[in-house]
Design a protein around this motif. Structure first.
Motif, short mmCIF file in Angstrom:
data_model
loop_
_atom_site.label_atom_id
_atom_site.label_comp_id
_atom_site.label_asym_id
_atom_site.label_seq_id
_atom_site.Cartn_x
_atom_site.Cartn_y
_atom_site.Cartn_z
N ASN A 86 -18.99 25.23 39.29
CA ASN A 86 -18.73 26.39 38.46
C ASN A 86 -17.51 27.11 39.03
O ASN A 86 -17.56 27.67 40.12
CB ASN A 86 -19.95 27.31 38.43
CG ASN A 86 -19.81 28.41 37.43
OD1 ASN A 86 -18.71 28.69 36.95
ND2 ASN A 86 -20.91 29.06 37.13
N LYS B 260 -16.05 29.85 38.22
CA LYS B 260 -16.21 31.29 38.39
C LYS B 260 -16.85 31.60 39.74
O LYS B 260 -16.49 32.57 40.40
CB LYS B 260 -17.03 31.87 37.24
CG LYS B 260 -16.32 31.81 35.90
CD LYS B 260 -17.17 32.35 34.79
CE LYS B 260 -18.20 31.40 34.30
NZ LYS B 260 -17.83 30.18 33.66
N ASN B 261 -17.79 30.78 40.16
CA ASN B 261 -18.41 30.98 41.46
C ASN B 261 -17.43 30.71 42.60
O ASN B 261 -17.48 31.38 43.63
CB ASN B 261 -19.63 30.09 41.62
CG ASN B 261 -20.81 30.59 40.81
OD1 ASN B 261 -20.84 31.74 40.39
ND2 ASN B 261 -21.77 29.73 40.58
N SER C 31 -16.81 37.91 38.70
CA SER C 31 -17.02 36.46 38.72
C SER C 31 -18.49 36.10 38.76
O SER C 31 -18.96 35.26 37.99
CB SER C 31 -16.32 35.84 39.93
OG SER C 31 -14.94 36.00 39.84
N ALA D 110 -20.75 34.57 35.62
CA ALA D 110 -21.47 33.31 35.83
C ALA D 110 -22.95 33.47 35.51
O ALA D 110 -23.56 32.61 34.87
CB ALA D 110 -21.28 32.83 37.27
#
Length: 80
Positions: free
Chosen positions: A14, A16-17, A61, A65
C-alpha cells in the motif's frame, strides 16, 4: 520484490502506508535530533510549519489508507 515493483498497479504494498511511514520516520528523526541538541544546550531551529507538514502527511496517509479499507469492504460486501 524489487523497488520498481512498488510502482506497478498490481502489487501487495500500500503506497499510502509507505509514504506515511516515511513521514513518521522523519518526525522521529526530528524529535531525536531535537532532544540531542537540547541536551547539549543548542536549540534546534526548525520552522513549525515544516514539522506540521510532516504531521499532516502522516495522519493523512494513514487516515486515507484506513478509510479505503473501511469503505472498500462495504462496497465489496454490497456487490456480492
Amino acid at each position: 520484490m524489487a523497488f520498481r515493483d512498488i510502482f506497478k498497479d498490481e502489487n501487495d504494498i500500500n503506497e499510502k502506508n509507505v509514504v506515511g511511514f516515511a513521514s513518521f520516520l522523519v518526525m522521529v528523526a526530528f524529535a531525536a535530533v531535537d532532544l540531542i541538541t537540547g541536551y547539549f544546550g543548542n536549540p534546534l531551529h526548525v520552522n513549525e510549519f515544516i514539522y506540521n507538514s510532516f504531521l499532516i502527511i502522516t495522519l493523512g496517509s494513514f487516515g486515507i489508507a484506513e478509510a479505503g479499507k473501511i469503505f472498500g469492504q462495504k462496497n465489496n460486501a454490497s456487490q456480492e
